[in-house]
Write an enzyme that holds these catalytic residues in place. Sequence first.
Site, mmCIF file in Angstrom:
data_model
loop_
_atom_site.group_PDB
_atom_site.id
_atom_site.type_symbol
_atom_site.label_atom_id
_atom_site.label_comp_id
_atom_site.label_asym_id
_atom_site.label_seq_id
_atom_site.Cartn_x
_atom_site.Cartn_y
_atom_site.Cartn_z
ATOM 1 C CB CYS A 263 -0.548 0.243 1.459
ATOM 2 S SG CYS A 263 -1.921 -1.287 1.455
ATOM 3 C CD GLU B 162 13.986 -14.749 -14.558
ATOM 4 O OE1 GLU B 162 12.815 -15.267 -14.971
ATOM 5 O OE2 GLU B 162 14.158 -15.435 -13.195
ATOM 6 C CE LYS C 31 6.577 -9.963 -10.526
ATOM 7 N NZ LYS C 31 8.063 -11.072 -10.824
ATOM 8 C CE LYS D 228 14.955 -15.604 -10.524
ATOM 9 N NZ LYS D 228 13.720 -16.108 -10.531
ATOM 10 C CD GLU E 95 14.284 -19.567 -8.454
ATOM 11 O OE1 GLU E 95 13.896 -20.464 -9.517
ATOM 12 O OE2 GLU E 95 13.950 -18.073 -9.212
ATOM 13 C CD1 TRP F 251 -0.236 -6.099 -1.178
ATOM 14 C CD2 TRP F 251 -0.124 -5.639 -4.081
ATOM 15 N NE1 TRP F 251 0.301 -7.559 -1.910
ATOM 16 C CE2 TRP F 251 -0.552 -7.368 -3.402
ATOM 17 C CE3 TRP F 251 -0.575 -5.379 -4.902
ATOM 18 C CZ2 TRP F 251 0.598 -7.635 -4.515
ATOM 19 C CZ3 TRP F 251 -0.046 -6.515 -6.116
ATOM 20 C CH2 TRP F 251 0.393 -7.668 -5.655
ATOM 21 C CG ASN G 209 1.983 -0.175 3.667
ATOM 22 O OD1 ASN G 209 1.930 -1.066 3.556
ATOM 23 N ND2 ASN G 209 3.317 0.132 3.902
ATOM 24 N N GLY G 210 0.322 -2.339 5.802
ATOM 25 C CA GLY G 210 1.126 -3.400 6.934
ATOM 26 C C GLY G 210 -0.488 -4.856 7.378
ATOM 27 N NE ARG H 96 4.579 1.581 -1.349
ATOM 28 C CZ ARG H 96 5.313 1.856 -0.415
ATOM 29 N NH1 ARG H 96 6.348 2.344 -0.313
ATOM 30 N NH2 ARG H 96 5.013 1.281 0.327
ATOM 31 C CG HIS I 290 25.008 -40.587 -14.785
ATOM 32 N ND1 HIS I 290 25.514 -42.214 -14.800
ATOM 33 C CD2 HIS I 290 24.745 -40.168 -13.325
ATOM 34 C CE1 HIS I 290 25.251 -42.182 -13.073
ATOM 35 N NE2 HIS I 290 25.297 -41.571 -12.270
HETATM 36 O O1 M6R Z 1 3.101 -15.677 -11.216
HETATM 37 P P1 M6R Z 1 3.570 -17.392 -11.085
HETATM 38 O O2 M6R Z 1 4.451 -17.007 -10.052
HETATM 39 O O3 M6R Z 1 2.431 -17.655 -11.847
HETATM 40 O O4 M6R Z 1 4.944 -16.923 -12.726
HETATM 41 C C1 M6R Z 1 5.737 -18.123 -12.709
HETATM 42 C C2 M6R Z 1 6.452 -17.699 -13.965
HETATM 43 O O5 M6R Z 1 6.733 -17.209 -15.573
HETATM 44 C C3 M6R Z 1 7.521 -16.679 -13.042
HETATM 45 O O6 M6R Z 1 7.388 -17.330 -11.995
HETATM 46 C C4 M6R Z 1 8.846 -16.628 -13.828
HETATM 47 O O7 M6R Z 1 9.426 -17.820 -14.096
HETATM 48 C C5 M6R Z 1 9.402 -15.337 -13.138
HETATM 49 N N1 M6R Z 1 10.047 -14.872 -14.494
HETATM 50 C C6 M6R Z 1 10.203 -16.442 -12.311
HETATM 51 O O8 M6R Z 1 11.611 -14.927 -11.833
#
Ligand code: M6R
Length: 641
Positions: A2, A521, A636, A518, A514, A102, A128-129, A27, A537
């Site tokens: 928020c 990406e 996103k 990262k 993961e 939010w 906010n909180g 935000r 392997h």
């Molecule tokens: O909004 P979601 O968690 O469903 O999104 C899933 C993926 O699209 C998301 O995690 C994507 O891999 C990100 N870019 C990871 O950093």
Amino acid sequence: MCGIVGYVGSKQVTPVLINGLKKLEYRGYDSAGVAVMSDSSDEILVKKSKGALKFLVEKITDEVVKTSKDMSDAQAEKRLGELIEKTGTIIKGNVGIGHTRWATHGEPSDLNSHPHTNVSGTIAVVHNGIIENYAKLKAWLQDQGVVFKSQTDTEVIAHLINYFYEKTGEIFKAVLETLHRLEGSYALGVLCTKYPDRLIAARKESPLIVGLGRGENFIASDVPAVLEYTRDVYYLNQNELAVLYNDHVDLFDSDGNKVVREPSHVEWDMASAEKGGYAHFMLKEIHEQPKALTDTLRPRLIFDGDKAKDIQFDEIDFGEDWKQAGRIVITACGTAYHAGVVAKYAFEKFARIPVAVDVASEFRYRNPILNKNDIFIVISQSGETADTLAALRLAKAAGAKVIAITNCVGSTVSREADEVIYTWAGPEIAVASTKAYTTQLMCLYLLAIKLGKERGSLSAQQYSRLLSEIAAIPEKAQQILDNQSEIQKFASQQFNKSKIFYIGRLFDSASSLESALKLKEVSYMHCEAFAAGELKHGPIALVDPDTLVVAIATEPELYEKLASNIVEVKSRGATTMAITLDKKGAFDNCCDSVITIPDSEPALASMLSIIPAQLFAYYCSILRGNDPDKPRNLAKSVTVE
Ligand code: M6R
């Protein structure tokens, strides 16, 4: 998260509030509202609306922003500016508070938008909180005859202030009494018709600043909202209150004693102010993890004094379905899928229940086998991912009970699931998910530990030890962030490598997935993740002197095995780094660099070991000249297949 703006001065306040809220749009929010002390009557004027700020402006002015379909974006923006100015001729006053919401408690709607008021409308509050004990307070207020209008936790604050105002006859005392009864986090702005010359503000955990102008003063969640008017600010400390008048501001501690200190002077420009002084949202969000983890954890832990004694999910029915479940099926995409892979290890270890984890885009097309006593969990930060939604619908159609873990209240996933567990990470702006991931892990770990207790696979002693360990995770995350310079240095030596492998065993092989995502990406470096035992392997054929191998090592019984894997790649010329809990030198001989994370229960360390990997990805991205907040080709929220 928020956004809060407040003003006391001589300007027409409504445009000041709305323009301030516009500066906080970054935000993330789903609704907005303002409350203004009327300059012509003894009342507070409140207007609020679901959706973007422009809807609030349209509601106040009764005019539309976009008058023709041919209007360009620039023209629409100009007209929005004109209508914002016009709001000051409709809602008139010089003292007010505004809010972008939010959603946490209650879906995004006009009614749930802030400001919230007491029954008679003489006290208005923006917040906010998260108020963790709001359900208890609400029940108590209802017993006193209070009728609630919204589903929010915030509304209890307005009614409580009213209750104490009636008792004490003094608004500042009433706010103090109220704050003493709130558990959780808050930044607050409060108006009261009996005190039309002032605005009261307070904060605990959630951010709030006081901007000091000439003949005018401001509150805001963040500096950008006031930068147009002043660069002199008080960053309110934990549990501090402020009372703002047009010509001065008084600060108080939580007992109501006056506090005197010098304001700070802001040197940032607008762009860095939006990011709280961080260079990018990704870095800001990495640094928000201790708070996001605390916000996600605390409402679900029951304490006996300082000691966590139980886990409680108010939002789900942890009944027979869970206890009798034959299997857990987890489906998600990308980072959320990786959280599911970690969770498989957690559920199997703590609750001894089999878990199947699936990428949603695969699950939906392979005629999956679902059993009646399966618990089906979907994980999605946005709650809008097309494949995850399709998987959810499929599972529901097959009669499974669907639990969603999501960060977005009111999202499609949250509306369609049978039960929802929210991650309280706040909005994630950077495309690369960081704080959403660790908070997803937090929810999943809590579920796994709770289920372990319910199904009798964890002893009372084990359960109690895990609770103490999990309660300490946010603080340990902070320790990692406080010592990030080593990672930054390592990134500056490695950002030109052509191949990077993350390896690990058990939980660490899941974390490797993961970590590698990262790096891919945001740095665009070619990076893969392997279960360490799989190296020989096949993948080891790729290893040469231009390869970096990062081993995640939080499984003490397997350190030796992992060290052997590292020796194998090192002898083929690879550079090596370990991210580990080990403090006894298990990786000193085989690694060029060792990043040690704070001591913790190995099975929970996935919430920590990812943080150095996130930082490594971020710094490699910067060093390669990329924009980590907006990686190429990525969105996103992936709302198409
Ligand atoms: O909004 P979601 O968690 O469903 O999104 C899933 C993926 O699209 C998301 O995690 C994507 O891999 C990100 N870019 C990871 O950093």
